[in-house]
Design a protein around this motif. Structure first.
Motif, short mmCIF file in Angstrom:
data_model
loop_
_atom_site.label_atom_id
_atom_site.label_comp_id
_atom_site.label_asym_id
_atom_site.label_seq_id
_atom_site.Cartn_x
_atom_site.Cartn_y
_atom_site.Cartn_z
N PHE A 1 0.81 -1.21 0.00
CA PHE A 1 0.00 0.00 0.00
C PHE A 1 0.86 1.27 0.00
O PHE A 1 0.44 2.31 -0.48
CB PHE A 1 -0.93 0.00 1.21
N GLN B 1 2.27 3.69 -3.57
CA GLN B 1 1.74 4.89 -4.22
C GLN B 1 2.49 6.16 -3.82
O GLN B 1 2.67 7.07 -4.63
CB GLN B 1 0.25 5.06 -3.89
N ALA C 1 -5.63 -6.39 -8.75
CA ALA C 1 -6.31 -5.10 -8.62
C ALA C 1 -5.49 -3.96 -9.22
O ALA C 1 -6.02 -2.86 -9.42
CB ALA C 1 -6.60 -4.80 -7.15
N ASP D 1 -15.67 -7.35 -4.63
CA ASP D 1 -16.12 -6.01 -4.23
C ASP D 1 -15.69 -5.69 -2.81
O ASP D 1 -15.19 -4.59 -2.52
CB ASP D 1 -17.64 -5.91 -4.37
N MET E 1 -11.89 -5.03 -2.76
CA MET E 1 -11.54 -3.72 -3.30
C MET E 1 -11.81 -2.62 -2.28
O MET E 1 -10.99 -1.71 -2.10
CB MET E 1 -12.34 -3.46 -4.58
N LYS E 2 -12.94 -2.70 -1.59
CA LYS E 2 -13.27 -1.70 -0.58
C LYS E 2 -12.28 -1.76 0.59
O LYS E 2 -11.85 -0.73 1.10
CB LYS E 2 -14.70 -1.91 -0.08
N MET F 1 -9.12 -2.86 0.51
CA MET F 1 -7.81 -2.37 0.09
C MET F 1 -7.80 -0.85 -0.06
O MET F 1 -6.82 -0.19 0.29
CB MET F 1 -7.38 -3.05 -1.21
N ALA F 2 -8.89 -0.29 -0.56
CA ALA F 2 -8.98 1.17 -0.69
C ALA F 2 -8.94 1.83 0.69
O ALA F 2 -8.28 2.87 0.88
CB ALA F 2 -10.26 1.55 -1.43
N ALA F 3 -9.63 1.24 1.66
CA ALA F 3 -9.63 1.79 3.02
C ALA F 3 -8.26 1.70 3.66
O ALA F 3 -7.81 2.62 4.35
CB ALA F 3 -10.67 1.05 3.87
N GLU F 4 -7.54 0.58 3.42
CA GLU F 4 -6.19 0.43 3.97
C GLU F 4 -5.22 1.44 3.37
O GLU F 4 -4.39 2.01 4.06
CB GLU F 4 -5.69 -1.00 3.72
N MET F 5 -5.36 1.66 2.07
CA MET F 5 -4.48 2.62 1.41
C MET F 5 -4.72 4.03 1.95
O MET F 5 -3.80 4.79 2.19
CB MET F 5 -4.71 2.59 -0.11
N GLU F 6 -6.00 4.36 2.17
CA GLU F 6 -6.34 5.68 2.72
C GLU F 6 -5.81 5.82 4.15
O GLU F 6 -5.31 6.86 4.53
CB GLU F 6 -7.86 5.87 2.67
#
Length: 220
Positions: free
Chosen positions: A76, A79, A127, A205, A208-209, A211-216
């Motif tokens: 993560f 980025q 992903a 789904d 994806m949610k 992983m997006a939360a972990e990245m944020e």
């Protein structure tokens, strides 16, 4: 290893927020046959994306210039360094002389950002794989992709697979086989959900949610 074979010189990039298994899988495969340099800007402790600390053993300046393998893990935290000139310049410099330039997971995006996968077939975590096209690479849906001296692995656990592929190229099939046996790498996963096609839309789904939360979380 044959008595007349020297130890491999391997540089493995570290950075805050990397995925630990991306690093430890191939590091374990290579460890009997190599001098492994865990490389970052400083030798200060780095936290992986699960909070486990890793101590760099070399900096960009002290890492050997000539490497058998220059390896990039994903995670993560990847980025945050996609436009880091110091990181990208280090990768481009060492890759110019390395025998093999492999990655696992989203590490292939870092290689791409450094200009090292343009015109190459490559893979990544499912992903992130399509993001390779933005850098001129050709994304391939496969566990391990070999294109000349660029060897890329899919997500996380694929690091063990690509590690064995690279080891076989540099030290022979028997070295890779004995390493696989010593690691007892004979996976029998309890669920058939290791890729999006088998996991199904609902689990994909949710993943994806998550992983997006972990990245944020890590970015904040």
């Amino acid at each position: 290893m044959k008595p007349d074979q020297s130890r491999l010189e391997i540089g493995m990039l570290l950075y805050p927020g990397l995925t630990l298994l991306d690093l430890i899988g191939p590091q374990t495969v290579f460890s009997w046959f190599a001098n492994i340099h865990l490389v970052w800007k400083t030798t200060d402790l780095i936290a992986s994306d699960t909070g486990i600390g890793i101590g760099p053993t070399a900096t960009f300046e002290t890492c050997p210039r000539d490497l058998d393998i220059l390896f990039v893990p994903g995670g993560f935290g990847q980025q945050a360094i996609m436009n880091d000139r110091e990181v990208l310049d280090f990768l481009a410099d060492r890759a110019a002389r390395a025998k093999y330039v492999p990655s696992v997971c989203s590490g292939s995006l870092l290689l791409s950002a450094a200009g090292l996968l343009k015109g190459y077939k490559a893979t990544s975590h499912w992903a992130a794989r399509d993001g390779l096209t933005a850098f001129g690479a050709e994304p391939i849906d496969a566990r391990v992709v070999v294109d000349r001296n660029r060897i890329t692995g899919g997500g996380v656990t694929a690091g063990i697979d690509f590690g064995l592929v690279v080891l076989a190229k540099l030290r022979g099939d028997d070295a890779a086989k004995l390493t696989q046996l010593a690691m007892e790498y004979d996976p029998e996963p309890p669920f058939n959900a290791g890729n999006p096609k088998d996991a199904g839309p609902a689990i994909v789904d949710q993943a994806m949610k998550f992983m997006a939360a972990e990245m944020e979380r890590l970015a904040g």
